[in-house]
Design a protein around this motif. Structure first.
Motif, PDB file in Angstrom:
ATOM      1  N   ARG A  30     -43.835  50.343  77.923  1.00 40.68           N
ATOM      2  CA  ARG A  30     -44.248  51.592  77.285  1.00 40.68           C
ATOM      3  C   ARG A  30     -45.762  51.735  77.307  1.00 40.68           C
ATOM      4  NH1 ARG A  30     -45.904  52.570  72.063  1.00 40.68           N
ATOM      5  NH2 ARG A  30     -45.616  54.698  71.269  1.00 40.68           N
ATOM      6  N   LEU A  34     -48.112  54.504  79.346  1.00 41.81           N
ATOM      7  CA  LEU A  34     -49.068  55.391  78.683  1.00 41.81           C
ATOM      8  C   LEU A  34     -50.452  55.292  79.315  1.00 41.81           C
ATOM      9  CD1 LEU A  34     -48.056  54.874  74.923  1.00 41.81           C
ATOM     10  CD2 LEU A  34     -47.611  56.872  76.370  1.00 41.81           C
ATOM     11  N   TYR A  37     -50.350  57.166  82.689  1.00 41.80           N
ATOM     12  CA  TYR A  37     -50.343  58.630  82.593  1.00 41.80           C
ATOM     13  C   TYR A  37     -51.709  59.151  82.146  1.00 41.80           C
ATOM     14  CZ  TYR A  37     -45.276  58.259  83.045  1.00 41.80           C
ATOM     15  OH  TYR A  37     -44.011  57.995  83.495  1.00 41.80           O
ATOM     16  N   ARG A  38     -52.367  58.472  81.230  1.00 41.04           N
ATOM     17  CA  ARG A  38     -53.702  58.910  80.807  1.00 41.04           C
ATOM     18  C   ARG A  38     -54.689  58.830  81.972  1.00 41.04           C
ATOM     19  NH1 ARG A  38     -52.463  55.535  75.932  1.00 41.04           N
ATOM     20  NH2 ARG A  38     -51.808  56.996  74.275  1.00 41.04           N
ATOM     21  N   ILE A  65     -47.403  65.723  83.796  1.00 40.49           N
ATOM     22  CA  ILE A  65     -47.890  64.427  83.305  1.00 40.49           C
ATOM     23  C   ILE A  65     -47.846  64.370  81.790  1.00 40.49           C
ATOM     24  CG2 ILE A  65     -49.902  62.903  83.198  1.00 40.49           C
ATOM     25  CD1 ILE A  65     -50.698  63.927  85.963  1.00 40.49           C
ATOM     26  N   GLU A  66     -48.228  65.479  81.130  1.00 41.34           N
ATOM     27  CA  GLU A  66     -48.190  65.509  79.670  1.00 41.34           C
ATOM     28  C   GLU A  66     -46.761  65.411  79.153  1.00 41.34           C
ATOM     29  OE1 GLU A  66     -50.210  69.102  78.790  1.00 41.34           O
ATOM     30  OE2 GLU A  66     -52.208  68.185  78.714  1.00 41.34           O
ATOM     31  N   ARG A  68     -44.332  63.749  80.625  1.00 38.83           N
ATOM     32  CA  ARG A  68     -43.956  62.337  80.742  1.00 38.83           C
ATOM     33  C   ARG A  68     -44.668  61.498  79.679  1.00 38.83           C
ATOM     34  NH1 ARG A  68     -44.291  61.348  87.326  1.00 38.83           N
ATOM     35  NH2 ARG A  68     -42.725  62.920  87.902  1.00 38.83           N
ATOM     36  N   LEU A  69     -45.912  61.875  79.389  1.00 28.12           N
ATOM     37  CA  LEU A  69     -46.672  61.131  78.385  1.00 28.12           C
ATOM     38  C   LEU A  69     -46.019  61.243  77.013  1.00 28.12           C
ATOM     39  CD1 LEU A  69     -49.266  59.478  77.857  1.00 28.12           C
ATOM     40  CD2 LEU A  69     -50.452  61.625  77.473  1.00 28.12           C
ATOM     41  N   THR A  72     -42.689  59.285  76.961  1.00 25.93           N
ATOM     42  CA  THR A  72     -42.890  57.835  76.861  1.00 25.93           C
ATOM     43  C   THR A  72     -43.382  57.440  75.487  1.00 25.93           C
ATOM     44  OG1 THR A  72     -43.434  57.739  79.221  1.00 25.93           O
ATOM     45  CG2 THR A  72     -44.086  55.863  77.876  1.00 25.93           C
ATOM     46  N   ALA A  73     -44.266  58.267  74.896  1.00 24.46           N
ATOM     47  CA  ALA A  73     -44.816  57.950  73.579  1.00 24.46           C
ATOM     48  C   ALA A  73     -43.747  57.962  72.501  1.00 24.46           C
ATOM     49  CB  ALA A  73     -45.928  58.928  73.230  1.00 24.46           C
TER      50      ALA A  73
END
Length: 206
Positions: A30, A34, A37-38, A65-66, A68-69, A72-73
């Motif tokens: 995880r 993160l 993606y950042r 991307i956001e 997916r971010l 995942t978060a």
């Protein structure tokens, strides 16, 4: 003692890994995702500023991307072993490696045998060389009293060749075996003579 040497050597080998382990921080899937993606968002922003990607494509990629971010978060973080739980492995290896080395060493070793000084060994080798030369002189004297074509003389020349070869004189060994072959041929002795000839030639070669 040799056992203390095993332990010290193991410490020297493993010390860099033990020191490096103190600075190791484990990351789960995880957290790794993160970070990825950042980094992609930052790279996408840089590409847009350089004009390598259009505003529409940049907005669409940023949105993906956001998404997916955020996805995942929202997932629970996996439980990772703490570094302290792993820190016992390397110290254990410091004890395990010498134990394994001793287990391999002891079956065929004599650790309590005192070291042999160099001077007595050199003196013993010189004395053995003198004895070998004396035996060769006696054998030459004996051969002079024998029929040069007899089987006894042949055995004497074979023995002389063996002694010369043992003393490292390949040329003399070949000469003695040649005299034995003149009395009676022998394939094995002929092969030994060929090896002695090759060894003598290699010594003469520059």
């Amino acid at each position: 003692m040799i056992w203390l040497g095993f332990v010290i050597l193991s410490l020297i080998v493993l010390a860099p890994f033990m020191l490096a382990q103190r600075h190791i921080r484990l990351r789960g899937r995880r957290e790794s995702a993160l970070v990825l993606y950042r980094a992609q968002l930052v790279e996408l922003e840089n590409e847009g500023e350089r004009g390598r990607i259009g505003p529409a494509e940049q907005a669409q990629a940023k949105l993906e991307i956001e998404r997916r971010l955020l996805s995942t978060a929202s997932t629970p973080e996996e439980v990772l072993p703490k570094a302290g739980r792993l820190s016992w492995l390397l110290p254990a290896m410091v004890l395990l490696l010498p134990a394994l080395a001793i287990a391999l060493y002891l079956p065929g070793a004599t650790p309590m045998m005192p070291a042999a000084p160099l001077a007595p060994r050199i003196a013993a080798a010189e004395e053995q060389a003198r004895q070998d030369l004396a035996m060769l002189d006696m054998l030459r004297a004996k051969l002079q009293t024998l029929d040069p074509h007899s089987e006894q003389a042949r055995q004497g020349f074979v023995l002389m060749g063996n002694m010369e070869a043992g003393m490292g004189d390949a040329a003399a060994a070949s000469a003695a075996w040649a005299k034995a072959l003149e009395i009676r041929s022998d394939p094995q002795l002929l092969a030994l003579k060929a090896q002695a000839d090759a060894a003598a030639q290699s010594v003469k070669a520059p």
